[in-house]
Design an enzyme around this catalytic site. Structure first.
Site, short mmCIF file in Angstrom:
data_model
loop_
_atom_site.label_atom_id
_atom_site.label_comp_id
_atom_site.label_asym_id
_atom_site.label_seq_id
_atom_site.Cartn_x
_atom_site.Cartn_y
_atom_site.Cartn_z
N GLU A 86 -16.99 95.33 -46.21
CA GLU A 86 -18.15 96.15 -46.07
C GLU A 86 -18.69 97.01 -47.42
OE1 GLU A 86 -18.27 98.35 -42.53
OE2 GLU A 86 -19.97 99.47 -42.98
N LYS A 264 -15.58 105.12 -36.17
CA LYS A 264 -15.57 103.94 -36.81
C LYS A 264 -15.83 104.13 -38.31
CE LYS A 264 -17.54 99.71 -38.57
NZ LYS A 264 -18.12 99.69 -39.96
N ASP A 280 -0.27 96.98 -40.45
CA ASP A 280 -0.98 96.42 -38.87
C ASP A 280 -2.43 97.25 -38.69
OD1 ASP A 280 -1.67 95.81 -36.29
OD2 ASP A 280 0.60 95.31 -35.85
N HIS A 378 -26.52 102.82 -48.71
CA HIS A 378 -26.09 101.52 -48.28
C HIS A 378 -26.99 100.59 -48.96
CE1 HIS A 378 -23.42 101.26 -44.70
NE2 HIS A 378 -23.29 102.33 -45.08
#
Ligand code: NAD
Length: 425
Positions: A86, A264, A280, A378
């Protein structure tokens, strides 16, 4: 193989070589020679290592590894490898860390490397009685658990504590034993699962009930990593920015719809380091979200406050079950290099760094949201992805991306037009 004969019922695929599997899959899916060669190129992960990490391997998935700069953690400068697809995740951490570097950076701590394994006991007429019977056996339980893992015990880990809970379920009362185990530098899933499996028949015998599940809990709330940091108001653009960020946090704290996205963002940073170090990601993610909902309503993993001096204090506290040993940490060559770059000596040190990264990520997201909006930051990186989607190669990517940003519209059709213009020159 034509479309009519395609069946996913392939027995013994795991016994074939990688090349044979690729050919089978290639025939199934109509892959051409170049696509099959692409799969066969496992890059910097030896195909034999890949083949032993999971089943039915046909290739590897390359994800960029970036490095976060400016990270001053507990007085020590760190470069933090982050594996993510990302855009702007790495940049966000670097920016947040730059804005607190002169104020001392991040301070971290940890509750200890304690994992929980659960043993489920059912068909119990007298659950309260059973609970006490299990608690009485503490010393025996410790011995049974520690016998499973002499290496762990030698390293100072092993059984630490016992909890027995009675939970009311649709299927009646269950007596749930929690083994609390110090797993030292291992994430510990295999270590504690082995103990739970060994112990279960004893619990059944002591109580007369039946045991079923014997597995760790990913809600590793005895393994909390904490990071805190103060950003000076003047370093982040003043009181208005600070108050906007606080309002953004209050929103996330009060509303699960917002909290999901807020967390998130934290996990953008956390999971990238977890992945880069061969740990993990799903274990840490499930622990994070379960912890975020532990009070009965899903909420923010971070907390933000205005200090007496008018600055902005942020804290992150979350389960962080990561290791330096076990899983892919010691097998994946990139994970090994990532751990060397981090120069960590213990799983605790790694967990604390990851918490600092999560906090940094959240700072940048809140700041962007409370000021210019998330898209501005972004845009430049996103524009590069769109340029590549339009077919731009090499230097063309930057040129097309810049043209898109200048127009303030990042769209594939516009990128294709820019690329055509560039190539016609
Ligand atoms: P592991 O069993 O591979 O290694 C841990 C063992 O290494 C310890 O039991 C100990 O005997 C030994 N050891 C050597 N040096 C050590 C040290 N310095 N500190 C601690 N132990 C040391 O790995 P693990 O950490 O028990 O299990 C991790 C793996 O389990 C991960 O791959 C994870 O994906 C997987 N897993 C996860 C879940 C889950 O999260 N729900 C379930 C099952 C398996």
């Amino acid at each position: 193989m034509d479309g009519k004969n395609r069946s996913s019922r392939i027995s013994g695929l795991h016994k074939k070589s990688i090349r044979e599997r690729i050919e089978l899959v290639g025939a199934f899916a109509g892959l051409d020679a170049a696509e099959m060669d692409h799969l066969a190129n496992t890059g910097n992960l030896d195909e034999h290592v890949a083949d032993h990490l999971i089943e039915n391997v046909i290739g590897t998935m390359n994800i960029p590894v970036g490095v976060a700069t400016n990270m001053l953690i507990d007085g020590k400068d760190r470069l933090v490898p982050m594996a993510t697809e990302e855009s702007s995740v790495v940049a966000a951490v670097c920016n947040a860390a730059r804005q607190c570097y002169d104020n001392g950076g991040f301070i971290t701590s940890m509750s200890g490397p304690l994992m929980i394994a659960q043993v489920q006991l059912v068909d119990i007429a007298d659950p309260q009685h059973a609970r006490i019977k299990i608690l009485e056996r503490r010393d025996e339980i410790k011995a049974i658990c520690d016998e499973c893992d002499p290496i762990l015990v030698k390293l100072g880990g092993g059984f630490r504590d016992l909890e027995v809970r009675i939970i009311a379920t649709r299927g009646g009362d269950m007596v749930i034993t929690h083994l609390i185990v110090d797993t030292r530098d291992a994430m510990g899933a295999n270590a504690v699962n082995t103990m739970a499996e060994k112990l279960a028949p004893y619990i059944a015998a002591w109580t007369g009930g039946r045991t079923y599940l014997r597995i760790l809990s990913n809600l590793a709330d005895r393994r909390l990593a904490r990071a805190r940091c103060v950003w000076k108001a003047e370093a982040i653009g003043g009181a208005e920015v600070r108050d906007g960020m606080l309002a953004a946090y209050h929103f996330a704290e009060a509303d699960p719809y917002r909290a999901a996205t807020h967390n998130k963002g934290i996990m953008n940073g956390v999971s990238a380091v977890v992945l880069a170090t061969g740990n993990d990601t799903r274990a840490v993610e499930s622990g994070a979200h379960a912890y975020g909902a532990r009070l009965g309503r899903y909420s923010s993993l971070t907390h933000w406050e205005r200090t007496a001096e008018g600055d902005l204090a942020g804290i992150l506290e979350m389960p962080m079950a990561v290791g330096l040993i076990g899983g892919a940490t010691k097998l994946h060559p990139t994970a090994k290099v990532a751990l060397k770059i981090l120069s960590v000596q213990s799983a605790e040190e790694l967990a604390r760094i990851i918490a600092a990264v999560g906090l940094a990520q959240n700072f940048s997201a809140l700041k962007a949201l409370a000021t210019t909006g998330i898209q501005k930051g972004h845009m430049a990186l996103h524009a590069q992805n769109i340029a590549m989607m339009a077919g731009a190669l090499g230097d063309e990517i930057e040129i097309v991306a810049r043209a898109l940003v200048a127009q303030g519209k990042v769209r594939v059709d516009l990128a294709e037009a820019e690329l055509a213009k560039l190539r016609s020159k």
